[in-house]
Motif scaffolding. Sequence first.
Motif, PDB file in Angstrom:
ATOM      1  N   ILE B  19       0.679  -1.320  -0.038  1.00  0.00           N
ATOM      2  CA  ILE B  19       0.016  -0.012  -0.039  1.00  0.00           C
ATOM      3  C   ILE B  19       0.959   1.311   0.041  1.00  0.00           C
ATOM      4  O   ILE B  19       0.791   2.153  -0.752  1.00  0.00           O
ATOM      5  CB  ILE B  19      -0.924  -0.170   1.320  1.00  0.00           C
ATOM      6  N   ASP B  29       1.804  15.039  -5.222  1.00  0.00           N
ATOM      7  CA  ASP B  29       2.989  15.885  -5.068  1.00  0.00           C
ATOM      8  C   ASP B  29       3.697  15.117  -3.921  1.00  0.00           C
ATOM      9  O   ASP B  29       3.090  14.343  -3.085  1.00  0.00           O
ATOM     10  CB  ASP B  29       2.481  17.349  -4.574  1.00  0.00           C
ATOM     11  N   LEU B  31       4.626  15.850  -0.728  1.00  0.00           N
ATOM     12  CA  LEU B  31       4.482  15.774   0.912  1.00  0.00           C
ATOM     13  C   LEU B  31       3.320  14.908   0.947  1.00  0.00           C
ATOM     14  O   LEU B  31       3.342  14.299   2.074  1.00  0.00           O
ATOM     15  CB  LEU B  31       4.029  17.400   1.287  1.00  0.00           C
ATOM     16  N   SER B  32       2.499  14.592  -0.018  1.00  0.00           N
ATOM     17  CA  SER B  32       1.379  13.551   0.231  1.00  0.00           C
ATOM     18  C   SER B  32       1.876  12.118  -0.150  1.00  0.00           C
ATOM     19  O   SER B  32       1.494  11.371   0.855  1.00  0.00           O
ATOM     20  CB  SER B  32       0.389  13.760  -0.910  1.00  0.00           C
ATOM     21  N   HIS B  35       3.398  11.180   3.435  1.00  0.00           N
ATOM     22  CA  HIS B  35       2.385  10.738   4.246  1.00  0.00           C
ATOM     23  C   HIS B  35       2.229   9.074   3.954  1.00  0.00           C
ATOM     24  O   HIS B  35       2.207   8.330   5.145  1.00  0.00           O
ATOM     25  CB  HIS B  35       1.000  11.375   4.006  1.00  0.00           C
ATOM     26  N   LYS B  39       3.835   6.285   7.350  1.00  0.00           N
ATOM     27  CA  LYS B  39       2.720   5.423   8.053  1.00  0.00           C
ATOM     28  C   LYS B  39       2.878   4.182   7.768  1.00  0.00           C
ATOM     29  O   LYS B  39       3.012   3.354   8.682  1.00  0.00           O
ATOM     30  CB  LYS B  39       1.676   6.249   8.170  1.00  0.00           C
ATOM     31  N   THR B  94       5.441  28.171   1.478  1.00  0.00           N
ATOM     32  CA  THR B  94       4.599  27.676   2.718  1.00  0.00           C
ATOM     33  C   THR B  94       3.346  28.384   3.009  1.00  0.00           C
ATOM     34  O   THR B  94       2.935  28.743   3.917  1.00  0.00           O
ATOM     35  CB  THR B  94       5.605  27.952   4.059  1.00  0.00           C
ATOM     36  N   ASP B  95       2.863  28.907   1.907  1.00  0.00           N
ATOM     37  CA  ASP B  95       1.582  29.381   1.685  1.00  0.00           C
ATOM     38  C   ASP B  95       1.572  31.055   2.275  1.00  0.00           C
ATOM     39  O   ASP B  95       1.434  31.247   3.190  1.00  0.00           O
ATOM     40  CB  ASP B  95       0.441  28.811   2.647  1.00  0.00           C
TER      41      ASP B  95
ATOM     42  N   ILE C  28      -5.477   5.857   5.684  1.00  0.00           N
ATOM     43  CA  ILE C  28      -4.405   5.938   4.504  1.00  0.00           C
ATOM     44  C   ILE C  28      -4.573   4.790   3.516  1.00  0.00           C
ATOM     45  O   ILE C  28      -4.419   5.147   2.071  1.00  0.00           O
ATOM     46  CB  ILE C  28      -3.002   6.223   4.872  1.00  0.00           C
ATOM     47  N   ILE C  39      -8.464  14.034  -1.581  1.00  0.00           N
ATOM     48  CA  ILE C  39      -7.564  14.531  -0.645  1.00  0.00           C
ATOM     49  C   ILE C  39      -7.452  16.119  -1.111  1.00  0.00           C
ATOM     50  O   ILE C  39      -7.884  16.655  -2.345  1.00  0.00           O
ATOM     51  CB  ILE C  39      -6.021  13.942  -0.635  1.00  0.00           C
ATOM     52  N   PRO C  41      -4.712  18.774  -0.181  1.00  0.00           N
ATOM     53  CA  PRO C  41      -3.626  19.092   1.090  1.00  0.00           C
ATOM     54  C   PRO C  41      -3.404  20.539   1.111  1.00  0.00           C
ATOM     55  O   PRO C  41      -3.796  21.290   0.403  1.00  0.00           O
ATOM     56  CB  PRO C  41      -2.403  18.850  -0.019  1.00  0.00           C
ATOM     57  N   PHE C  43      -1.357  23.586   4.465  1.00  0.00           N
ATOM     58  CA  PHE C  43      -0.629  23.755   5.761  1.00  0.00           C
ATOM     59  C   PHE C  43      -1.179  24.637   6.649  1.00  0.00           C
ATOM     60  O   PHE C  43      -2.102  25.365   6.309  1.00  0.00           O
ATOM     61  CB  PHE C  43       0.638  24.680   5.020  1.00  0.00           C
ATOM     62  N   PRO C  67      -3.619  10.575  11.872  1.00  0.00           N
ATOM     63  CA  PRO C  67      -4.216  10.329  10.382  1.00  0.00           C
ATOM     64  C   PRO C  67      -4.105  11.660   9.680  1.00  0.00           C
ATOM     65  O   PRO C  67      -4.732  12.643  10.041  1.00  0.00           O
ATOM     66  CB  PRO C  67      -5.726   9.679  10.597  1.00  0.00           C
ATOM     67  N   GLY C  68      -3.368  11.873   8.425  1.00  0.00           N
ATOM     68  CA  GLY C  68      -3.488  13.145   7.665  1.00  0.00           C
ATOM     69  C   GLY C  68      -2.776  14.045   8.048  1.00  0.00           C
ATOM     70  O   GLY C  68      -2.850  15.121   7.468  1.00  0.00           O
ATOM     71  N   THR C  69      -1.898  14.004   8.961  1.00  0.00           N
ATOM     72  CA  THR C  69      -1.101  15.258   9.516  1.00  0.00           C
ATOM     73  C   THR C  69       0.577  14.737   9.721  1.00  0.00           C
ATOM     74  O   THR C  69       0.649  13.719   9.720  1.00  0.00           O
ATOM     75  CB  THR C  69      -1.613  15.701  10.936  1.00  0.00           C
ATOM     76  N   LEU C  70       1.270  15.608   9.128  1.00  0.00           N
ATOM     77  CA  LEU C  70       2.925  15.377   9.032  1.00  0.00           C
ATOM     78  C   LEU C  70       3.460  16.819   9.438  1.00  0.00           C
ATOM     79  O   LEU C  70       3.353  17.704   8.907  1.00  0.00           O
ATOM     80  CB  LEU C  70       3.232  14.872   7.566  1.00  0.00           C
ATOM     81  N   HIS C  84       1.429  19.742   7.881  1.00  0.00           N
ATOM     82  CA  HIS C  84       1.105  19.517   6.504  1.00  0.00           C
ATOM     83  C   HIS C  84       0.005  18.583   6.679  1.00  0.00           C
ATOM     84  O   HIS C  84       0.129  17.661   7.357  1.00  0.00           O
ATOM     85  CB  HIS C  84       2.057  18.960   5.648  1.00  0.00           C
ATOM     86  N   VAL C  85      -1.373  18.812   6.208  1.00  0.00           N
ATOM     87  CA  VAL C  85      -2.438  18.121   6.339  1.00  0.00           C
ATOM     88  C   VAL C  85      -3.066  17.651   4.912  1.00  0.00           C
ATOM     89  O   VAL C  85      -2.889  18.277   3.958  1.00  0.00           O
ATOM     90  CB  VAL C  85      -3.763  19.058   6.922  1.00  0.00           C
ATOM     91  N   LEU C  86      -3.523  16.402   5.016  1.00  0.00           N
ATOM     92  CA  LEU C  86      -4.152  15.930   3.770  1.00  0.00           C
ATOM     93  C   LEU C  86      -5.524  16.179   3.425  1.00  0.00           C
ATOM     94  O   LEU C  86      -6.094  16.664   2.418  1.00  0.00           O
ATOM     95  CB  LEU C  86      -4.166  14.511   3.956  1.00  0.00           C
TER      96      LEU C  86
END
Lengths: 92, 95, 108
Positions: B19, B29, B31-32, B35, B39, B94-95, C28, C39, C41, C43, C67-70, C84-86
Amino acid sequence: MDNYFDILVYSSMMVLIISLILAFIRLIKGPSISDRVVSLDLIASIIMGMILVYTILIKDAIYVDIVIVISLISFIGTVAISTYLKQKMVEK
Amino acid sequence: MNEISVGIILLLGALFILIASIGLIRFKDILSRMHATTKATSFGILLLLIAVSLYFGTYIVTLKSILIIIFVYLTAPLAAHSVAKSFIDNNNKTD
Amino acid sequence: MKYLKKPYYIVLFMFYYITKLIQSNIVIAFDILTPKMHIKPGFIWLPLETKSKLGLLLLSNLISMTPGTLSIDYDDNKNSLLVHVLYNQENVINDLRAIQKRILKLIA
């Protein structure tokens, strides 16, 4: 009974080989260098998994030590490459 | 019966690593993608180590497995953080 | 009484960590295996309430595993953490605040 167990072990080895091929595709294709670092990290984890499955396959617990060494070296390698990239950016 | 459950845990761990590598291919991208890898990969290694220590059942293998689990769970977020920080510093978005 | 309270919080925290871990892996895996990606994404800056090194380590480690945060970056001047959030929704920041409150109770 024994036969089912062998099927499960061999199929998990197969799944790990497929995921190694997918990680190699990302390693070759990856647009930026950070993608390649991430996929090298994943390849180290896949090889750790393959050694663990092989340990069960030959019924000898001696190869668990190799997994310790690979986990140490993979972490140090990832941190070293990303630190080098940051350093290069500062000099530029 | 015991061997079959060990085999099922082993296959489940291998599937979580699969997976992670499908996620590495599919997400758009970097950064996704991170993730997915940080994990699912550590969870897959955790399941494989549980299977190995259930299969052998000796003290030394269990102790080594616990050491590897603690090390992986301490360092996987650190490695992801380091790669992400170098990517953010290079691209400066960073936005 | 004080010495009895600390191991209780540590055990509670370990159970919390393990449930978050399993939940994040299911989330995930579901997102990767279904054909349609949902998703979004983004910040988030999370302001911190502590300055201790151990709390920072535990917080960034747990954020990376939920889940979904880094967790990505730490700013020393603002004393806040870049995450960073998904799934970019309103209640993500409240979840992160709840985690931080739990860790503050642990290290106090």
